[in-house]
Design a protein around this motif. Structure first.
Motif, PDB file in Angstrom:
ATOM      1  N   GLN A  97       7.306   9.055   7.635  1.00  0.00           N
ATOM      2  CA  GLN A  97       6.234   8.931   6.649  1.00  0.00           C
ATOM      3  C   GLN A  97       6.809   8.538   5.294  1.00  0.00           C
ATOM      4  O   GLN A  97       6.277   7.661   4.617  1.00  0.00           O
ATOM      5  CB  GLN A  97       5.453  10.240   6.528  1.00  0.00           C
ATOM      6  N   ALA A  98       7.905   9.172   4.909  1.00  0.00           N
ATOM      7  CA  ALA A  98       8.528   8.860   3.620  1.00  0.00           C
ATOM      8  C   ALA A  98       8.981   7.406   3.563  1.00  0.00           C
ATOM      9  O   ALA A  98       8.784   6.722   2.560  1.00  0.00           O
ATOM     10  CB  ALA A  98       9.706   9.806   3.374  1.00  0.00           C
ATOM     11  N   LYS A  99       9.569   6.924   4.634  1.00  0.00           N
ATOM     12  CA  LYS A  99      10.034   5.535   4.666  1.00  0.00           C
ATOM     13  C   LYS A  99       8.870   4.558   4.586  1.00  0.00           C
ATOM     14  O   LYS A  99       8.930   3.558   3.873  1.00  0.00           O
ATOM     15  CB  LYS A  99      10.840   5.289   5.941  1.00  0.00           C
ATOM     16  N   THR A 100       7.789   4.855   5.303  1.00  0.00           N
ATOM     17  CA  THR A 100       6.603   3.987   5.282  1.00  0.00           C
ATOM     18  C   THR A 100       6.007   3.904   3.884  1.00  0.00           C
ATOM     19  O   THR A 100       5.698   2.821   3.389  1.00  0.00           O
ATOM     20  CB  THR A 100       5.548   4.496   6.292  1.00  0.00           C
ATOM     21  N   VAL A 101       5.846   5.046   3.239  1.00  0.00           N
ATOM     22  CA  VAL A 101       5.255   5.077   1.898  1.00  0.00           C
ATOM     23  C   VAL A 101       6.178   4.400   0.891  1.00  0.00           C
ATOM     24  O   VAL A 101       5.732   3.581   0.077  1.00  0.00           O
ATOM     25  CB  VAL A 101       4.932   6.525   1.478  1.00  0.00           C
TER      26      VAL A 101
ATOM     27  N   LEU B 159      -1.401   7.863  -3.153  1.00  0.00           N
ATOM     28  CA  LEU B 159      -0.562   8.199  -1.999  1.00  0.00           C
ATOM     29  C   LEU B 159      -0.098   9.649  -2.045  1.00  0.00           C
ATOM     30  O   LEU B 159       0.079  10.284  -1.001  1.00  0.00           O
ATOM     31  CB  LEU B 159       0.632   7.256  -1.918  1.00  0.00           C
ATOM     32  N   GLU B 160       0.106  10.184  -3.244  1.00  0.00           N
ATOM     33  CA  GLU B 160       0.519  11.584  -3.367  1.00  0.00           C
ATOM     34  C   GLU B 160      -0.561  12.561  -2.912  1.00  0.00           C
ATOM     35  O   GLU B 160      -0.288  13.730  -2.691  1.00  0.00           O
ATOM     36  CB  GLU B 160       0.947  11.904  -4.802  1.00  0.00           C
ATOM     37  N   ARG B 161      -1.785  12.092  -2.776  1.00  0.00           N
ATOM     38  CA  ARG B 161      -2.867  12.946  -2.277  1.00  0.00           C
ATOM     39  C   ARG B 161      -2.961  12.924  -0.756  1.00  0.00           C
ATOM     40  O   ARG B 161      -3.749  13.662  -0.179  1.00  0.00           O
ATOM     41  CB  ARG B 161      -4.191  12.525  -2.915  1.00  0.00           C
ATOM     42  N   GLU B 162      -2.165  12.065  -0.108  1.00  0.00           N
ATOM     43  CA  GLU B 162      -2.157  11.995   1.353  1.00  0.00           C
ATOM     44  C   GLU B 162      -1.481  13.248   1.925  1.00  0.00           C
ATOM     45  O   GLU B 162      -0.503  13.735   1.354  1.00  0.00           O
ATOM     46  CB  GLU B 162      -1.410  10.746   1.831  1.00  0.00           C
ATOM     47  N   PRO B 163      -1.963  13.745   3.049  1.00  0.00           N
ATOM     48  CA  PRO B 163      -1.326  14.912   3.672  1.00  0.00           C
ATOM     49  C   PRO B 163       0.150  14.642   3.981  1.00  0.00           C
ATOM     50  O   PRO B 163       0.495  13.587   4.512  1.00  0.00           O
ATOM     51  CB  PRO B 163      -2.118  15.108   4.972  1.00  0.00           C
TER      52      PRO B 163
END
Length: 132
Positions: A108-112, A71-75
């Motif tokens: 995005q942060a909440k989703t991840v 997930l850390e590699r996601e834009p």
């Protein structure tokens, strides 16, 4: 704490923590410091109401850590972290949960963070440390 963090310590799979994980976190902190402070608007923490010891060499935990690294590699995703909770702490906030810091994108942060928290909750029995 989770809502006001721009970077958390990185802990990966025991014995396999790549050095670039630490240097990436330091690079994020350096960038924020040069810009006059962090934009924490993209930081979200999703709690998991449990406390325990979860060892990252456990196969279920290993899979979770690898998911976090992917997930850390996601834009837009700057950091994904997991809090195990602290069984011996005497504070209300001593719970497990997942953090995500995005590049200023709270949705995005909440989703991840929710994705990691739900995965962690789902594996809690397989992943917990069995005591005598």
């Amino acid at each position: 704490m989770g809502q006001n963090s721009s970077c958390q310590p990185r802990f990966g799979i025991h014995g396999e923590v790549p050095g670039h994980s630490y240097s990436r976190g330091l690079a994020i902190l350096h960038r924020h410091a040069k810009a006059g402070g962090p934009d924490v608007s993209g930081t979200r923490f999703v709690p998991c109401p449990m406390v325990g010891l979860w060892i990252t060499t456990n196969p279920a935990m290993r899979k979770l850590v690898l998911e976090m690294l992917a997930l850390e590699r996601e834009p837009g995703v700057l950091s994904v972290s997991l809090a195990h909770g602290f069984p011996w702490g005497d504070i209300a906030e001593a719970t497990a949960g997942a953090w995500c810091i995005s590049d200023g994108n709270p949705d995005q942060a909440k989703t991840v963070a929710r994705q990691i928290a739900e995965h962690f909750w789902a594996i809690r029995e397989d992943a917990r440390t069995k005591h005598l």
